[in-house]
Scaffold this active site. Structure first.
Site, PDB file in Angstrom:
ATOM      1  N   HIS A  97       0.830  -1.188   0.000  1.00 61.18           N
ATOM      2  CA  HIS A  97       0.000   0.000   0.000  1.00 61.18           C
ATOM      3  C   HIS A  97       0.872   1.248   0.000  1.00 61.18           C
ATOM      4  O   HIS A  97       2.046   1.212   0.416  1.00 61.18           O
ATOM      5  CB  HIS A  97      -0.922   0.000   1.207  1.00 61.18           C
TER       6      HIS A  97
ATOM      7  N   GLU B 255       0.761   3.851   1.900  1.00 59.05           N
ATOM      8  CA  GLU B 255       1.199   4.197   3.252  1.00 59.05           C
ATOM      9  C   GLU B 255       2.373   3.325   3.678  1.00 59.05           C
ATOM     10  O   GLU B 255       3.329   3.805   4.284  1.00 59.05           O
ATOM     11  CB  GLU B 255       0.048   4.003   4.257  1.00 59.05           C
TER      12      GLU B 255
ATOM     13  N   CYS C 129      -6.279   1.327   5.275  1.00 60.84           N
ATOM     14  CA  CYS C 129      -6.876   0.056   5.683  1.00 60.84           C
ATOM     15  C   CYS C 129      -6.431  -0.250   7.111  1.00 60.84           C
ATOM     16  O   CYS C 129      -5.611   0.470   7.678  1.00 60.84           O
ATOM     17  CB  CYS C 129      -6.440  -1.063   4.736  1.00 60.84           C
TER      18      CYS C 129
ATOM     19  N   CYS D  20      -2.562  -0.684   7.478  1.00 58.87           N
ATOM     20  CA  CYS D  20      -1.850   0.594   7.423  1.00 58.87           C
ATOM     21  C   CYS D  20      -2.158   1.441   8.648  1.00 58.87           C
ATOM     22  O   CYS D  20      -1.274   2.134   9.159  1.00 58.87           O
ATOM     23  CB  CYS D  20      -2.199   1.331   6.140  1.00 58.87           C
TER      24      CYS D  20
END
Length: 151
Positions: free
Chosen positions: A77, A79, A105, A108
Site C-alpha cells: 500500500h 502508506e 486500511c 496501514c
C-alpha cells in the site's frame, strides 16, 4: 489563490498516486513534518518484482471485494511504501502528518499508529470500519477534506 498547506500536500499526494501500478485503485501517500516532505509512497509491487500492470491482478481474477484479503495482493500500500522509505533512509516520523488519497486500511492504520504519526489527512473513504476505530482509539487526528474524521 494560494493553497493551504493541507491542500498543497494533498495535491502532491494525488500526483504521487499517478505512479501506482495497481489495476484496481491508485493511491498516493506523502509524509510531512514541519511543512517539509519526508517520504512519499504509492501502491505497487515490491521493488524489482513484476507489477500488476504487467501480469494482471490476482484479486481481480478471484473477484475479491475491495477491503478484503489484502494478503493475496502482491502490492504494498502507498502508506506502507512511505513508512518503509523512512525506515530505509533512517527518517524519524514521530509527530508527522501523513496525507493519503483514501482512508488507510486496518493494516496501514496499525502501522501509522506504531510509527507515532500525529495526524492523517485523507481525500477519500475506504470500506474499513476497523481501521477507523483503531485510528480513533489511538487518538490520531484524522481529517477528510478539512473536516474531522467521521466517527
Amino acid at each position: 489563490m494560494r493553497p493551504s498547506w493541507d491542500e498543497y500536500f494533498m495535491q502532491i499526494t494525488r500526483v504521487v498516486a499517478t505512479r501506482s501500478t495497481c489495476l484496481r485503485r491508485q493511491v498516493g501517500a506523502v509524509i510531512v513534518k514541519d511543512n517539509r516532505i519526508l517520504t512519499t509512497g504509492y501502491n505497487g509491487a515490491p521493488a524489482g518484482l513484476a507489477h500488476c500492470l504487467e501480469i494482471g491482478c490476482l484479486r481481480e481474477q478471484m473477484n475479491i471485494p475491495s477491503g478484503q484479503r489484502h494478503e493475496l495482493c502482491r502490492g504494498l500500500h502507498a502508506e506502507q511504501n512511505a513508512l518503509l522509505q523512512a525506515a530505509v533512509h533512517g527518517i524519524a516520523l514521530a509527530g508527522a502528518t501523513i496525507y493519503v488519497t483514501c482512508q488507510p486500511c486496518v493494516m496501514c492504520a496499525k502501522m501509522i499508529v506504531n510509527a507515532k504519526l500525529a495526524r492523517v489527512v485523507i481525500a477519500g473513504d475506504y470500506p474499513d470500519e476497523l481501521a477507523r476505530r483503531i485510528l480513533a482509539e489511538a487518538g490520531l487526528h484524522v481529517e477528510v477534506s478539512g473536516g474531522r474524521f467521521p466517527a
